[in-house]
Design a protein around this motif. Structure first.
Motif, PDB file in Angstrom:
ATOM      1  N   ASP A  20       0.826  -1.210   0.000  1.00  0.00           N
ATOM      2  CA  ASP A  20       0.000   0.000   0.000  1.00  0.00           C
ATOM      3  C   ASP A  20       0.863   1.265   0.000  1.00  0.00           C
ATOM      4  OD1 ASP A  20      -2.245  -1.592   0.047  1.00  0.00           O
ATOM      5  OD2 ASP A  20      -2.606  -1.378   2.197  1.00  0.00           O
ATOM      6  N   ALA A  21       1.942   1.234   0.767  1.00  0.00           N
ATOM      7  CA  ALA A  21       2.850   2.388   0.804  1.00  0.00           C
ATOM      8  C   ALA A  21       3.503   2.597  -0.557  1.00  0.00           C
ATOM      9  CB  ALA A  21       3.914   2.188   1.876  1.00  0.00           C
ATOM     10  N   GLY A  22       3.950   1.508  -1.175  1.00  0.00           N
ATOM     11  CA  GLY A  22       4.567   1.604  -2.494  1.00  0.00           C
ATOM     12  C   GLY A  22       3.611   2.152  -3.536  1.00  0.00           C
ATOM     13  N   HIS A  23       2.385   1.635  -3.539  1.00  0.00           N
ATOM     14  CA  HIS A  23       1.369   2.139  -4.475  1.00  0.00           C
ATOM     15  C   HIS A  23       1.150   3.641  -4.289  1.00  0.00           C
ATOM     16  CE1 HIS A  23       0.375  -1.608  -6.227  1.00  0.00           C
ATOM     17  NE2 HIS A  23      -0.410  -2.078  -5.278  1.00  0.00           N
ATOM     18  N   ALA A  24       0.997   4.040  -3.025  1.00  0.00           N
ATOM     19  CA  ALA A  24       0.706   5.450  -2.728  1.00  0.00           C
ATOM     20  C   ALA A  24       1.859   6.370  -3.121  1.00  0.00           C
ATOM     21  CB  ALA A  24       0.379   5.620  -1.246  1.00  0.00           C
ATOM     22  N   ALA A  25       3.082   5.809  -3.148  1.00  0.00           N
ATOM     23  CA  ALA A  25       4.254   6.586  -3.575  1.00  0.00           C
ATOM     24  C   ALA A  25       4.478   6.489  -5.083  1.00  0.00           C
ATOM     25  CB  ALA A  25       5.496   6.086  -2.838  1.00  0.00           C
TER      26      ALA A  25
END
Length: 225
Positions: free
Chosen positions: A179-184
């Motif tokens: 989720d963090a990677g997607h959001a970045a």
């Protein structure tokens, strides 16, 4: 996955991705809860929260509302128990990971740790498994203003190291990492040897899911082997 762009940086989660620390996390958490007279969380619940800081997970693991004072004591006891039990028996690097890290560095790719641990703890743990020399920088929970799944830590690291999101990939064993990677706006790779089960990881829709370290090497370095 990475064939059509220049991969310049790889961000790794630590627990459940680089090394198996489940035994240590469970031991330290259960000792801390027992020490303050709280009901002891079951192992699987503790493992499911690997990847988020204890400041987030411990209130959820507790069956009752805790005062700030009790939480502070709980955090202190956990960190002491964790450090007291850090050993090669309780922190085991996954087979094939050191070789992969070495290959990536030899290809000129910068490696980073993005972890819920404090930075100093991550450094200690990396040194214990003889992998500290491969990493350009370590971002623990004390270095970022918001924890995974918030992308703030990744965005901060990209900015500080003059990198663009499309030059980097985030790798982790939990949905928090994906989720963090997607959001970045980064590519994401989920590994299945850590805390979250395959179906849970699939629901987070990573760009790739790998079940072996060899498969991870093939995704990151398509010419590998």
């Amino acid at each position: 996955m990475m064939k059509n762009q220049a991969l310049k940086a790889v961000f790794f989660d630590f627990d459940g991705t680089i090394a198996n620390t489940e035994k240590l996390s469970v031991l330290a958490t259960q000792q801390a809860f027992e020490s303050v007279g709280l009901p002891i969380p079951v192992a699987q619940d503790i493992i499911n929260y690997q990847g988020v800081p204890i400041e987030t997970s411990f209130p959820k693991l507790s069956e009752r509302q805790l005062s700030e004072e009790k939480l502070k004591k709980l955090f202190q006891l956990f960190r002491q128990a964790y450090q007291n039990n850090e050993s090669e028996k309780n922190i085991k690097v996954y087979s094939g990971i050191p070789e992969l890290l070495q290959q990536l560095v030899q290809q000129g790719i910068a490696l980073f740790i993005m972890t819920s641990k404090k930075s100093a703890v991550a450094k200690r743990n990396l040194k214990l498994i003889s992998c500290d020399q491969y990493f350009t920088d370590i971002y623990g929970s004390d270095r970022v203003v918001a924890f995974k799944p918030n992308p703030e830590g990744l965005l901060q690291a990209l900015s500080e190291h003059q990198l663009f999101a499309n030059q980097a990939v985030m790798i982790g064993d939990a949905t928090f990492d994906i989720d963090a990677g997607h959001a970045a706006h980064m590519k994401t790779i989920a590994v299945t040897w850590g805390s979250h089960h395959l179906a849970t990881l699939e629901a987070a829709q990573p760009d790739s899911i790998v079940t072996t370290r060899e498969a991870l090497a093939d995704v990151l370095l398509p010419a590998h082997g």
